[in-house]
Scaffold this active site. Structure first.
Site: not given
Ligand code: SAM
Ligand code: SF4
Ligand code: DTB
Length: 356
Positions: A54, A58, A61, A98, A129, A189, A261
């Protein structure tokens, strides 16, 4: 009467966080029991339909291309596999499927592919979802037309702390996507993460942001950070479990009708902590041994927990088949229940409760 409000001041939400634990739990229980079945929990299963690489940054992530987390990138999962995974999730007792993709925002062909997946999953009799990143209104409409029920897009944290966590998209970008999703008639959500080094004020500010949206999200995931080696937040301090429970309780009070949730982070929580989260008003979980790329309690452990706590699966109002015109909160047939459709009241053997 604890009617939904949209005028929460930060000070009010902070004051909830500052209550003695027992007082906060009591208030959360009052709100919870006024608006929800006290012993029912909705269960969603996640599938990562496109994993890793990606472009976003973030800091939490494992799927960001910028961090060395050892995650193998995967192309879009084929339609047949999505159908099979959704069927397996349904058979295990999940009511919502989801689908998550590691995209900044989906391209035209991506939306078409996900729309096809949504049709397949909906045809199995599950709620759907998706979480695909930023969305335009027309993309949201296309997914809605395909039968998408919910779109997940988290604010993740407070507007004030956000810049410490993500630099490749703004908080306003997130709010714009949420507005597009809402405009398209999808259920929203939206929640965030606890444990990224934010203050209690940041947690309050995040929940005030959500509670002051023109309409509360139908679903509010509260994630505890999964500290993945290789991400910038791998070494973040552990959250005090009571502070995590407080965040759930405040979300419940501030958004009385929402499903709250208990999301990521359950794998490292013991049964006692999860029970406190349910007492604080959590009434939804991710169910199945994997979240997107990290672990989640397996089905056997969750079933045992639910039995220990007397929790029933919550069957969404739109899904329960063969239940005539049962009223919200009334007993309906769910996985494992052998009662006649006319059964009006739950008995000890009943296993499902219709969503209010
Ligand atoms: N890429 C898309 C986005 O960011 O909207 C969808 C997938 S992203 C993985 C969805 C959510 O998962 C993130 O916004 C975050 O809140 C949660 N998330 C991701 N990594 C995480 C982690 N290590 N611990 C807890 N929540 C996490
Ligand atoms: Fe990409 Fe992870 Fe950020 Fe979603 S949360 S936009 S998968 S880096
Ligand atoms: C949400 O708030 N939590 C889920 C779902 N929405 C998409 C994702 C949690 C991901 C945890 C890290 C992983 O498994 O990759």
């Amino acid at each position: 009467m604890n009617a939904p409000r949209h005028d929460w001041s930060l000070a009010e939400v902070e004051a909830l966080f500052a209550l003695p634990f027992a007082d906060l739990m009591f208030r959360a229980q009052q709100v919870h029991r006024e608006h929800h079945s006290a012993n029912a929990v909705q269960m969603s299963t996640l599938l990562s339909i496109k994993t890793g690489a990606c472009p976003e940054d973030c800091a939490y992530c494992p799927q960001s291309v910028r961090y060395e987390t050892g995650l193998e990138r995967e192309k879009l999962v084929p339609l047949d596999e999505v159908r099979a995974r959704a069927q397996a999730a349904k058979d295990a007792g999940a009511t919502r499927f989801c689908m998550g993709a590691a995209w900044r925002s989906p391209k035209k062909k991506d939306v078409e592919a996900v729309a096809a997946m949504v049709r397949e999953v909906r045809a199995l009799g599950m709620e759907t979802c998706a979480t695909l990143g930023m969305l335009t209104r027309s993309q949201a409409l296309e997914l809605k037309d395909a039968g998408l029920d919910y779109y997940n897009h988290n604010v993740d944290t407070s507007p004030e702390f956000y810049g410490e966590i993500i630099t490749t998209r703004t908080y306003q970008d997130r709010l714009d996507t949420l507005a597009a999703v809402r405009d398209a008639g999808l259920n929203v959500c939206c929640g965030g993460i606890v444990g990224m080094g934010e203050t209690v004020r940041d947690r309050a500010s995040m929940l005030a942001t959500l509670a002051n949206l023109p309409q509360h999200p139908e679903s509010v995931p509260i994630n505890q950070l999964v500290r993945v080696p290789g991400t910038p937040l791998a070494g973040a301090a552990a959250v005090d479990p009571f502070d995590f429970v407080r965040t759930i309780a405040v979300a419940r009070i501030a958004m009385p009708k929402a499903s709250v949730r208990l999301s990521a982070g359950r794998e490292v929580m013991n049964d006692e902590l999860q029970a406190l989260c349910f007492l604080a008003g959590a009434n939804s979980i991710f169910y199945g041994e994997k979240l997107l790329t990290t672990g989640n309690p397996d089905v056997a452990r969750d079933r045992a927990l639910m039995t220990r706590l007397g929790i029933e699966p919550l069957i969404p109002a739109g899904l329960a088949a063969g239940n005539g015109d049962a009223q919200p909160g009334e007993h309906v047939h769910g996985p494992g229940c052998a009662h006649e459709p006319t059964t009006a009241r739950p008995t000890a053997a009943c296993s499902a409760t219709r969503q209010r």
